[in-house]
Write a protein that holds these residues in place. Structure first.
Motif, PDB file in Angstrom:
ATOM      1  N   ALA A   5       0.832  -1.211   0.000  1.00 33.50           N
ATOM      2  CA  ALA A   5       0.000   0.000   0.000  1.00 33.50           C
ATOM      3  C   ALA A   5       0.861   1.253   0.000  1.00 33.50           C
ATOM      4  O   ALA A   5       0.567   2.242  -0.699  1.00 33.50           O
ATOM      5  CB  ALA A   5      -0.929  -0.018   1.213  1.00 33.50           C
ATOM      6  N   TRP A   6       1.941   1.242   0.780  1.00 36.26           N
ATOM      7  CA  TRP A   6       2.844   2.400   0.793  1.00 36.26           C
ATOM      8  C   TRP A   6       3.478   2.616  -0.583  1.00 36.26           C
ATOM      9  O   TRP A   6       3.606   3.753  -1.046  1.00 36.26           O
ATOM     10  CB  TRP A   6       3.941   2.189   1.848  1.00 36.26           C
ATOM     11  CG  TRP A   6       3.517   2.544   3.240  1.00 36.26           C
ATOM     12  CD1 TRP A   6       3.242   1.686   4.268  1.00 36.26           C
ATOM     13  CD2 TRP A   6       3.313   3.856   3.754  1.00 36.26           C
ATOM     14  NE1 TRP A   6       2.872   2.380   5.386  1.00 36.26           N
ATOM     15  CE2 TRP A   6       2.915   3.713   5.101  1.00 36.26           C
ATOM     16  CE3 TRP A   6       3.436   5.134   3.221  1.00 36.26           C
ATOM     17  CZ2 TRP A   6       2.635   4.803   5.927  1.00 36.26           C
ATOM     18  CZ3 TRP A   6       3.146   6.221   4.041  1.00 36.26           C
ATOM     19  CH2 TRP A   6       2.756   6.052   5.363  1.00 36.26           C
ATOM     20  N   ALA A   9       0.904   4.092  -2.894  1.00 31.12           N
ATOM     21  CA  ALA A   9       0.663   5.506  -2.587  1.00 31.12           C
ATOM     22  C   ALA A   9       1.792   6.370  -3.127  1.00 31.12           C
ATOM     23  O   ALA A   9       1.565   7.470  -3.663  1.00 31.12           O
ATOM     24  CB  ALA A   9       0.515   5.686  -1.076  1.00 31.12           C
ATOM     25  N   LEU A  12       1.337   6.814  -6.853  1.00 26.32           N
ATOM     26  CA  LEU A  12       0.296   7.804  -7.152  1.00 26.32           C
ATOM     27  C   LEU A  12       0.837   9.216  -6.991  1.00 26.32           C
ATOM     28  O   LEU A  12       0.556  10.112  -7.798  1.00 26.32           O
ATOM     29  CB  LEU A  12      -0.911   7.601  -6.234  1.00 26.32           C
ATOM     30  CG  LEU A  12      -1.948   6.558  -6.678  1.00 26.32           C
ATOM     31  CD1 LEU A  12      -3.046   6.459  -5.646  1.00 26.32           C
ATOM     32  CD2 LEU A  12      -2.535   6.941  -8.027  1.00 26.32           C
ATOM     33  N   VAL A  55      -6.873   5.724  -6.280  1.00 26.05           N
ATOM     34  CA  VAL A  55      -6.952   5.207  -4.916  1.00 26.05           C
ATOM     35  C   VAL A  55      -7.809   3.941  -4.878  1.00 26.05           C
ATOM     36  O   VAL A  55      -7.452   2.937  -4.258  1.00 26.05           O
ATOM     37  CB  VAL A  55      -7.514   6.289  -3.973  1.00 26.05           C
ATOM     38  CG1 VAL A  55      -7.873   5.686  -2.615  1.00 26.05           C
ATOM     39  CG2 VAL A  55      -6.504   7.406  -3.788  1.00 26.05           C
ATOM     40  N   LEU A  59      -5.088   0.838  -4.886  1.00 29.01           N
ATOM     41  CA  LEU A  59      -5.004   0.434  -3.488  1.00 29.01           C
ATOM     42  C   LEU A  59      -6.171  -0.429  -3.056  1.00 29.01           C
ATOM     43  O   LEU A  59      -6.120  -1.072  -2.011  1.00 29.01           O
ATOM     44  CB  LEU A  59      -4.941   1.673  -2.580  1.00 29.01           C
ATOM     45  CG  LEU A  59      -3.738   2.601  -2.792  1.00 29.01           C
ATOM     46  CD1 LEU A  59      -3.799   3.751  -1.816  1.00 29.01           C
ATOM     47  CD2 LEU A  59      -2.440   1.843  -2.613  1.00 29.01           C
ATOM     48  N   TRP A  68      -4.905   4.790   7.999  1.00 23.13           N
ATOM     49  CA  TRP A  68      -4.528   5.906   7.132  1.00 23.13           C
ATOM     50  C   TRP A  68      -5.038   5.712   5.709  1.00 23.13           C
ATOM     51  O   TRP A  68      -5.247   6.677   4.973  1.00 23.13           O
ATOM     52  CB  TRP A  68      -3.002   6.070   7.132  1.00 23.13           C
ATOM     53  CG  TRP A  68      -2.270   4.903   6.507  1.00 23.13           C
ATOM     54  CD1 TRP A  68      -1.831   3.790   7.134  1.00 23.13           C
ATOM     55  CD2 TRP A  68      -1.895   4.763   5.129  1.00 23.13           C
ATOM     56  NE1 TRP A  68      -1.210   2.950   6.252  1.00 23.13           N
ATOM     57  CE2 TRP A  68      -1.225   3.525   5.001  1.00 23.13           C
ATOM     58  CE3 TRP A  68      -2.054   5.553   3.991  1.00 23.13           C
ATOM     59  CZ2 TRP A  68      -0.728   3.067   3.804  1.00 23.13           C
ATOM     60  CZ3 TRP A  68      -1.558   5.093   2.787  1.00 23.13           C
ATOM     61  CH2 TRP A  68      -0.899   3.866   2.696  1.00 23.13           C
ATOM     62  N   MET A  69      -5.264   4.457   5.287  1.00 24.11           N
ATOM     63  CA  MET A  69      -5.750   4.226   3.927  1.00 24.11           C
ATOM     64  C   MET A  69      -7.142   4.823   3.721  1.00 24.11           C
ATOM     65  O   MET A  69      -7.484   5.263   2.614  1.00 24.11           O
ATOM     66  CB  MET A  69      -5.790   2.719   3.643  1.00 24.11           C
ATOM     67  CG  MET A  69      -4.411   2.059   3.574  1.00 24.11           C
ATOM     68  SD  MET A  69      -4.530   0.290   3.251  1.00 24.11           S
ATOM     69  CE  MET A  69      -5.192   0.313   1.592  1.00 24.11           C
ATOM     70  N   LEU A  72      -7.291   8.357   2.304  1.00 25.49           N
ATOM     71  CA  LEU A  72      -6.795   8.668   0.964  1.00 25.49           C
ATOM     72  C   LEU A  72      -7.883   9.226   0.056  1.00 25.49           C
ATOM     73  O   LEU A  72      -7.609  10.090  -0.789  1.00 25.49           O
ATOM     74  CB  LEU A  72      -6.182   7.413   0.330  1.00 25.49           C
ATOM     75  CG  LEU A  72      -4.869   6.939   0.958  1.00 25.49           C
ATOM     76  CD1 LEU A  72      -4.384   5.680   0.265  1.00 25.49           C
ATOM     77  CD2 LEU A  72      -3.806   8.028   0.886  1.00 25.49           C
TER      78      LEU A  72
END
Length: 725
Positions: A5-6, A9, A12, A55, A59, A68-69, A72
């Motif tokens: 996921a990081w 991100a 993106l 997103v 993701l 935190w996701m 987004l």
């Protein structure tokens, strides 16, 4: 998965920098007409759409994501709307004045790195705030503060839509509040330019109208909010009380009535009032702060950044010092309590102190405690001074910084003197709103946390079902105890009934006798379905008792205890208690005559409308038993349980009840379980059961049991008949 996921991100972010930043402005410069503000909005909305799809697609973030996701999606929205929103504010700020050049061009994020970074600086806190607020309404399934607020607001039902109107009125009221700072700045500019005379009165009137409108909107919003929350209070109390009434009888043995009452009334009331007050303040300060922040960004981006950078120094450091000060306050109070305890011990044991000649020792011990408190007082005073000094200095530094940077901007012609005055007033209100928000939010969390108490009752599932579904048209009243065992929930290791087996024949009177503690009243409680057997079966007309509908069962089964409880209502209401259809006065009078209650009720000035007092405390024991017997008879039960229910009646009323049991004319008599120590009633019973240590040791008629030499029943009869010394 977290590392992936990081990485996604970061990809993106890289795509936003390398592709969207240079590409979107060039595309829309060809597609959109030459209207700068329209182009900025087209670029911003496209950026939002592309990042939002990225997103979701890359993701796999959905509305149910956590951590935190989940932030987004609002981050993508904030990145797309940050610059179009700022451009719109700048356009509105012009008020139609003539400007040279492209007003939106300076906000064009496609060509400048600092503008690109600034969009993220503005979007990150906005997305975090949006995600935080959204968590208050979205169910998390973990019992957090958001879930509890959502559940409490769920008591509003359809009226929850009124809160949307309250929010609209709140925003409009906050916007109206900006009139005074705004027009103060405008008037300052006009005075400096010697243009105040023609515009002064008109703008004063306009400012007054907007301020009055803001006040009216605020009052309207508060009124609607308080009315709506008042309905929430009522529903919350009702739901909690209803949840308590659904619990099994063992619940009330394990929890004192005072504790349950406090939870239903005081705790529920405090939680609802605290949450409604704090939620109102939170909404007000949040709405006001956001409106002020928007107007400050409109007035001066540079001064707004300075204000936001100073907020940690202005609030967080004093907050930390405040916690130190509060902890020292607690220690001072503890030290004072210790010194007071020393004095109390010495004064209460003065003969002992004097006997040992230890007056000076006690005085020395008291002085030691005072010295400890003196040291703590010094630390408390220093912490208090440090807190005030920090607040004062940080506030002064912020004002000096605003005035210095603002002065530079005025000198450079970036802002006018009036705009600087307006901004200073906005900034003062903004810091006050942030301070209120920071102070209200912890109290809100505290109030929400205390709501766990009432949700314990709302979420509690009864250990046994209160109601089944059986409701036959006719009931004979055949009762069968088949190897029944029972232990009370608060004493599960103590078996009150052990393998109890007997039958109550329809229309017959069965007397249940035995020594105290043998389980007679427990049998009556099981027959009323107040508890369920821990072993064996209890059948009514061949069906388990628990399978009968709750309301149906208690129209067919009625009980009268030795010390019946009445309600603080009239005799009429007490006799008709629990009936779905109100009986006629003739029916009430008829059963009162049968029970012996009519004679004393009719002599009262208000008759059957007389209040009996709390729990019937204005009546004698025999009068309460007579009213309770009438309350049972009016239901025309098929099973009547009399648990020593005639012990306080006088001789004439006992004779009346005896005739009622054994000489009932007309309709088929009910099945009667007679628990009594009065042999005159028991010896006439169709069947007698002698209960000892939770099981039937003898049964038969009075004559049959008296023929048993050395039998338990005969021994009891002879002991009662023996003359006392």
């Amino acid at each position: 998965m977290a590392a992936l996921a990081w990485v996604a991100a970061a990809l993106l972010l890289l795509a936003d920098w390398l592709l969207l930043r240079p590409g979107l402005p060039g595309i829309f410069s060809q597609l959109v007409p030459e209207v700068p503000l329209l182009r900025v909005w087209a670029v911003g909305l496209s950026r939002w759409a592309i990042l939002g799809l990225g997103v979701r697609g890359v993701l796999g973030v959905t509305t149910g994501a956590h951590g935190w996701m989940a932030a987004l999606q609002p981050l993508a929205a904030a990145l797309g709307l940050a610059q179009p929103g700022l451009a719109s504010f700048r356009e509105l700020a012009s008020w139609g004045a003539h400007r040279e050049g492209d007003s939106a061009g300076v906000l064009h994020w496609g060509s400048r790195l600092d503008a690109f970074v600034l969009s993220y600086v503005a979007a990150l806190p906005a997305a975090a705030l949006w995600h935080k607020l959204g968590s208050l309404w979205a169910p998390s399934g973990r019992g957090g503060a958001g879930d509890m607020v959502r559940r409490l607001l769920g008591f509003l039902g359809s009226e929850k839509r009124r809160l949307h109107l309250v929010l609209v009125l709140l925003i409009l009221s906050c916007v109206g509040e900006m009139a005074i700072p705004f027009f103060t700045g405008r008037i300052t500019d006009w005075i400096l330019q010697d243009k105040a005379a023609p515009n002064f009165s008109r703008n004063i009137w306009l400012m007054s109208i907007l301020t009055i409108a803001s006040t009216v909107l605020e009052f309207a919003g508060d009124g609607i909010y308080n009315i709506t929350i008042g309905h929430m209070h009522c529903r919350a109390h009702g739901e909690v009380f209803r949840a308590v009434l659904r619990q099994e009888t063992g619940f009330f043995l394990q929890n004192p009535a005072g504790s349950i009452t406090s939870r239903v009334t005081e705790d529920t009331s405090k939680v609802c009032e605290s949450i409604s007050d704090k939620l109102n303040l939170l909404m007000w300060y949040l709405g006001r702060g956001l409106c002020l922040l928007a107007v400050m960004l409109w007035g001066s981006l540079h001064l707004t950044v300075v204000t936001l950078l100073a907020l940690p120094l202005l609030f967080l450091l004093p907050q930390k010092l405040g916690k130190v000060y509060q902890s020292l306050q607690v220690k001072v109070q503890e030290s004072l309590a210790e010194s007071t305890q020393v004095a109390i011990e010495a004064l209460s044991a003065m003969p002992t102190v004097r006997s040992f000649a230890n007056e000076e020792g006690e005085a020395q011990k008291f002085r030691q405690k005072l010295e400890e408190m003196k040291t703590l007082n010094k630390k408390e005073a220093l912490a208090y001074v440090a807190e005030l000094w920090t607040i004062s200095i940080s506030g002064m530094l912020l004002k000096v910084g605003i005035l210095y940077i603002g002065g530079q901007l005025v000198t450079g012609g970036a802002v006018s003197s009036g705009n600087l005055v307006s901004f200073v007033l906005y900034q003062l209100q903004f810091t006050h709103a942030v301070q209120g928000l920071l102070s209200s939010y912890p109290w809100m969390l505290k109030a929400v946390g205390s709501s766990e108490k009432i949700f314990e009752y709302l979420d509690r599932t009864p250990c046994s079902s209160l109601s089944g579904s059986l409701a036959p048209l006719n009931m004979e009243g055949l009762v069968e105890f088949q190897n029944v065992s029972f232990a009370y929930p608060n004493h599960p290791d103590v078996q009150v009934l052990q393998g109890l087996t007997f039958t109550l024949q329809p229309g017959k009177v069965t007397a249940l006798v035995g020594p105290n503690g043998s389980g007679k009243s427990t049998v009556a409680a099981l027959l009323q379905n107040l508890y369920q057997p821990t072993g064996g079966q209890l059948l009514l007309d061949g069906q388990p008792l628990v399978q009968y509908d709750h309301h149906y069962l208690h129209t067919q089964v009625a009980a009268v205890g030795q010390e019946p409880l009445l309600f603080g209502r009239s005799f009429r209401e007490n006799i008709a208690y629990g009936l779905t259809q109100n009986p006629t006065m003739e029916e009430i009078t008829a059963v009162a005559m049968k029970s012996g209650a009519h004679d004393f009720i009719s002599r009262l000035p208000q008759g059957y409308d007389t209040e009996v007092g709390e729990t019937g405390n204005q009546l004698s024991g025999g009068q309460r038993q007579a009213v309770a017997l009438a309350r049972a008879l009016i239901r025309k039960p098929r099973l009547l349980i009399l648990d020593d229910a005639t012990s306080a009646l006088d001789a004439s009323n006992q004779l009346r009840v005896q005739r009622l049991l054994y000489e009932s004319p007309g309709r088929a008599p009910p099945t009667v379980l007679l628990i009594t120590q009065q042999l005159s009633l028991a010896e006439q019973a169709h069947h007698i059961l002698f209960l000892k240590e939770g099981s039937v040791c003898e049964q038969g008629t009075h004559l049959q049991l008296m023929e048993k030499s050395g039998g338990c029943y005969r021994a009891m009869v002879e002991a009662l008949a023996a003359p006392s010394d």
